[in-house]
Design a protein around this motif. Sequence first.
Motif, PDB file in Angstrom:
ATOM      1  N   SER A 169       0.815  -1.218   0.000  1.00 23.99           N
ATOM      2  CA  SER A 169       0.000   0.000   0.000  1.00 23.99           C
ATOM      3  C   SER A 169       0.849   1.268   0.000  1.00 23.99           C
ATOM      4  O   SER A 169       0.424   2.303  -0.512  1.00 23.99           O
ATOM      5  CB  SER A 169      -0.981  -0.001   1.169  1.00 23.99           C
ATOM      6  N   SER A 170       2.050   1.206   0.537  1.00 17.47           N
ATOM      7  CA  SER A 170       2.909   2.394   0.536  1.00 17.47           C
ATOM      8  C   SER A 170       3.389   2.731  -0.881  1.00 17.47           C
ATOM      9  O   SER A 170       3.820   3.849  -1.138  1.00 17.47           O
ATOM     10  CB  SER A 170       4.115   2.194   1.465  1.00 17.47           C
ATOM     11  N   SER A 173       0.828   5.026  -4.358  1.00 14.40           N
ATOM     12  CA  SER A 173       0.911   6.382  -4.887  1.00 14.40           C
ATOM     13  C   SER A 173       1.833   6.421  -6.114  1.00 14.40           C
ATOM     14  O   SER A 173       1.596   7.185  -7.037  1.00 14.40           O
ATOM     15  CB  SER A 173       1.374   7.372  -3.824  1.00 14.40           C
ATOM     16  N   ASN A 174       2.874   5.596  -6.138  1.00 11.91           N
ATOM     17  CA  ASN A 174       3.743   5.519  -7.313  1.00 11.91           C
ATOM     18  C   ASN A 174       2.975   4.999  -8.531  1.00 11.91           C
ATOM     19  O   ASN A 174       3.173   5.476  -9.650  1.00 11.91           O
ATOM     20  CB  ASN A 174       4.950   4.607  -7.057  1.00 11.91           C
ATOM     21  N   GLU A 176      -0.313   5.273  -8.964  1.00 12.65           N
ATOM     22  CA  GLU A 176      -1.302   6.284  -9.329  1.00 12.65           C
ATOM     23  C   GLU A 176      -0.668   7.403 -10.154  1.00 12.65           C
ATOM     24  O   GLU A 176      -1.336   8.013 -10.988  1.00 12.65           O
ATOM     25  CB  GLU A 176      -1.987   6.847  -8.091  1.00 12.65           C
ATOM     26  N   GLN A 177       0.605   7.690  -9.955  1.00 10.90           N
ATOM     27  CA  GLN A 177       1.276   8.756 -10.683  1.00 10.90           C
ATOM     28  C   GLN A 177       1.531   8.363 -12.145  1.00 10.90           C
ATOM     29  O   GLN A 177       1.659   9.221 -13.005  1.00 10.90           O
ATOM     30  CB  GLN A 177       2.589   9.142 -10.011  1.00 10.90           C
TER      31      GLN A 177
END
Length: 178
Positions: A169-170, A173-174, A176-177
Motif C-alpha cells: 500500500s505504501s 501512490s507511485n 497512481e502517478q
Amino acid sequence: NPIVYYNETGEVTYLNPAFTRVFGWSLKELWGKRVDFVPEENREQTKKALQKTIANPEGNYGFITRRYTKTGDILDVSINSSVHRAKDGSSTSMVVNFTDITQIKKTEHELRNTRDFIRNIINSMPSILIGLNDKGVVTQWNAEGQRLTGIPTDRAEGRRLKDVFPELSSHISNVEQI
C-alpha cells in the motif's frame, strides 16, 4: 434480418428475401412446408422455446441457438419468435426473426482463447505480476503472486490492493502517478 411466417401447423407461409440470402431457400421451395434446418443437438431446446413462445401471454420469446443453411453450413443465430393470436386467444401464426450471430460467436471464442493464452503466459512468469485498474483494484494476480503471498487469485482479483496486500500500500501512490 431473415424473417419467416409459419401457420398454426408450422408450415411456411412467407419468408423475406433476407431469409433466402442467409439460409439459401426461397419462398417457392418452402411454401406450405416445414423447414427442417434445426441441428439434432438443438431440437429439444427449439421445442422448449416453441412451447415458451406459445405459453407466453404476449406471445414472444427470444433465444440463441444454431440452424443449418441449405448448403449444410451451421449458423449461430439469435431468434425472436412471436405468436399471433385470434380473438379467442388461440394461436393462428408465428413470425420468427433470425439474427445471424455466427461472426460474433467466433469473435467471442477467439477473445476467450486470447485471454486464456495471455493468462497462461502471465501465470508462467517467475515473478509476481499484479495488474491494477485506475482505482487500485486488482485486475490480474498471477500464479507466482498466489504462491509467494498465499493469497488465492479469486480472493485478490476484484478487491483493492491495499485490502489484499497491505504490504504494497505504501507504493500505491507511485502506481497512481503513472
